[in-house]
Design an enzyme around this catalytic site. Structure first.
Site, mmCIF file in Angstrom:
data_model
loop_
_atom_site.group_PDB
_atom_site.id
_atom_site.type_symbol
_atom_site.label_atom_id
_atom_site.label_comp_id
_atom_site.label_asym_id
_atom_site.label_seq_id
_atom_site.Cartn_x
_atom_site.Cartn_y
_atom_site.Cartn_z
ATOM 1 N N GLN A 153 -4.608 -1.224 9.742
ATOM 2 C CA GLN A 153 -4.558 -2.573 9.170
ATOM 3 C C GLN A 153 -5.192 -3.588 10.121
ATOM 4 O O GLN A 153 -4.824 -3.655 11.294
ATOM 5 C CB GLN A 153 -3.094 -2.944 8.862
ATOM 6 C CG GLN A 153 -2.912 -4.279 8.195
ATOM 7 C CD GLN A 153 -3.481 -4.340 6.766
ATOM 8 O OE1 GLN A 153 -3.391 -3.381 6.000
ATOM 9 N NE2 GLN A 153 -4.087 -5.459 6.421
ATOM 10 N N ASP B 290 -10.930 3.392 4.246
ATOM 11 C CA ASP B 290 -11.343 1.987 4.174
ATOM 12 C C ASP B 290 -12.875 1.867 4.184
ATOM 13 O O ASP B 290 -13.412 0.798 3.890
ATOM 14 C CB ASP B 290 -10.790 1.212 5.391
ATOM 15 C CG ASP B 290 -9.695 0.234 4.993
ATOM 16 O OD1 ASP B 290 -9.575 -0.068 3.785
ATOM 17 O OD2 ASP B 290 -8.970 -0.235 5.893
ATOM 18 N N LYS C 262 0.847 -1.202 0.000
ATOM 19 C CA LYS C 262 0.000 0.000 0.000
ATOM 20 C C LYS C 262 0.884 1.254 0.000
ATOM 21 O O LYS C 262 0.627 2.204 -0.734
ATOM 22 C CB LYS C 262 -0.920 -0.002 1.232
ATOM 23 C CG LYS C 262 -2.079 -0.978 1.095
ATOM 24 C CD LYS C 262 -2.807 -1.202 2.416
ATOM 25 C CE LYS C 262 -3.833 -2.315 2.269
ATOM 26 N NZ LYS C 262 -4.458 -2.719 3.538
#
Ligand code: NDP
Length: 296
Positions: free
Chosen positions: A99, A122, A55
């Site tokens: 994460q 997200d 990422k």
């Protein structure tokens, strides 16, 4: 029966990433604005480390600012919360990604809901989930967004199509169903308690597999000509490879490719689009926070 078209997720992702890079350059030139994405990793899970590294690399390649904060595996809930709050208050950070999974001592729901909803790239904050399910403009989760981009390109107008989403997780299944509904599909959400899953799948024009069970969906579950999007990533033993393992999806690709009209491979399907859509969400978040129009 002729073989299905293989949906090349790598090519889709390369195009999208190039387009985002071009738009970031316009943003810098017009407004002096550099979108910034910060990733918080707690612990040393090797798979998470790889995801986070990828990422970060993609963010830099798109011309954005990238920061990764790695906290120790025994970091307290309060420490993770403090990091999120620090990033919420940093104007150079437009996107925050924590994460998952987080270690047991950290309350994941509380952390995700502490992220500023405008920085929630997200799309896991309850406010964004609510906006998405009520049909409002929302920051939607990256994996389903990537699936939708490919679907719309391959199928065209989705209105009235019968779609089945196998899996009802908050990160894939449920938001995927909401996005399909928004495009006027007739949506079935299946899960581990669904009766006659094969029969449900056979009725569908669009099959989205997000289960986490290697090759569970057989070729005879697929209606001839259907479009199959395989989200699953499963590592299985394979003595013929150097590593002794390989990745497969939730769909039995070799069978389904004979029946489907179009299908994503694993790897090289949904995976690459997920990262590209993270960049897309970061660009959108930066423009919204700066109050400027997203470059065309
Ligand atoms: P979860 O484990 O959170 O959810 C799995 C879902 O599948 C659950 O809803 C579960 O049902 C359902 N399920 C499990 N077994 C069966 C079965 N036998 N029949 C029908 N349904 C079943 O997984 P995720 O949604 O997080 O991920 C799904 C897959 O997608 C994984 O392989 C993951 O690695 C992959 N993934 C890929 C991404 C990408 O970028 N390509 C991103 C995210 C995930 P129930 O709710 O009843 O338990």
């Amino acid at each position: 029966m002729s073989q299905a078209t293989i949906i090349d997720g790598k090519a889709f992702a390369a195009n999208l990433r190039a387009d985002i890079g071009r738009r970031v350059a316009v943003l810098k030139q017009r407004h002096g604005l550099t979108p910034g994405l910060s990733v918080v990793l707690v612990g040393e899970d090797p798979a998470s480390q790889v995801y986070v590294r990828n990422k970060g690399k993609a963010t830099l390649e798109a011309g954005m600012k990238s920061d990764t904060y790695t906290l120790s595996p025994d970091a307290s809930h309060e420490e993770v919360m403090a990091k999120v709050e620090e990033l919420n208050n940093d104007a150079s950070v437009h996107g925050i990604l924590v994460q998952l999974p987080l270690p047991d001592q950290v309350d994941s729901d509380a952390i995700l809901n502490a992220i500023d909803p405008d920085k929630d790239v997200d799309g896991f904050h309850t406010l964004n989930v609510g906006r998405l399910t009520s049909g409002q403009d929302a920051m939607a989760p990256c994996t389903p967004v990537g699936c939708m981009i490919m679907l719309k390109e391959v199928v065209g107008d989705l209105t009235g199509k019968q779609a089945i989403v196998v899996g009802r997780s908050n990160i894939v299944g449920k938001p995927m169903a909401a996005l399909l509904l928004k495009e006027h599909c007739t949506v079935t959400i299946a899960h581990s308690r669904t009766r006659d899953l094969a029969g449900e799948c056979r009725r569908a024009d669009i099959v989205i597999a997000a289960v986490g069970r290697p090759r569970m969906i057989g070729g005879d579950w697929i209606k001839p000509g259907a479009t199959v999007i395989d989200v699953g990533i499963n590592r299985i033993d394979d003595a013929s490879t150097k590593s002794g393992t390989r990745l497969v999806g939730d769909v039995n690709f070799d069978e389904a490719v004979e029946t489907a009209g179009a299908i994503t491979p694993v790897p090289g399907g949904v995976g690459p689009m997920t990262i590209a859509c993270l960049l897309k969400n970061t660009l959108t978040a930066a423009c919204r926070q700066a109050g400027v129009a997203e470059p065309e």
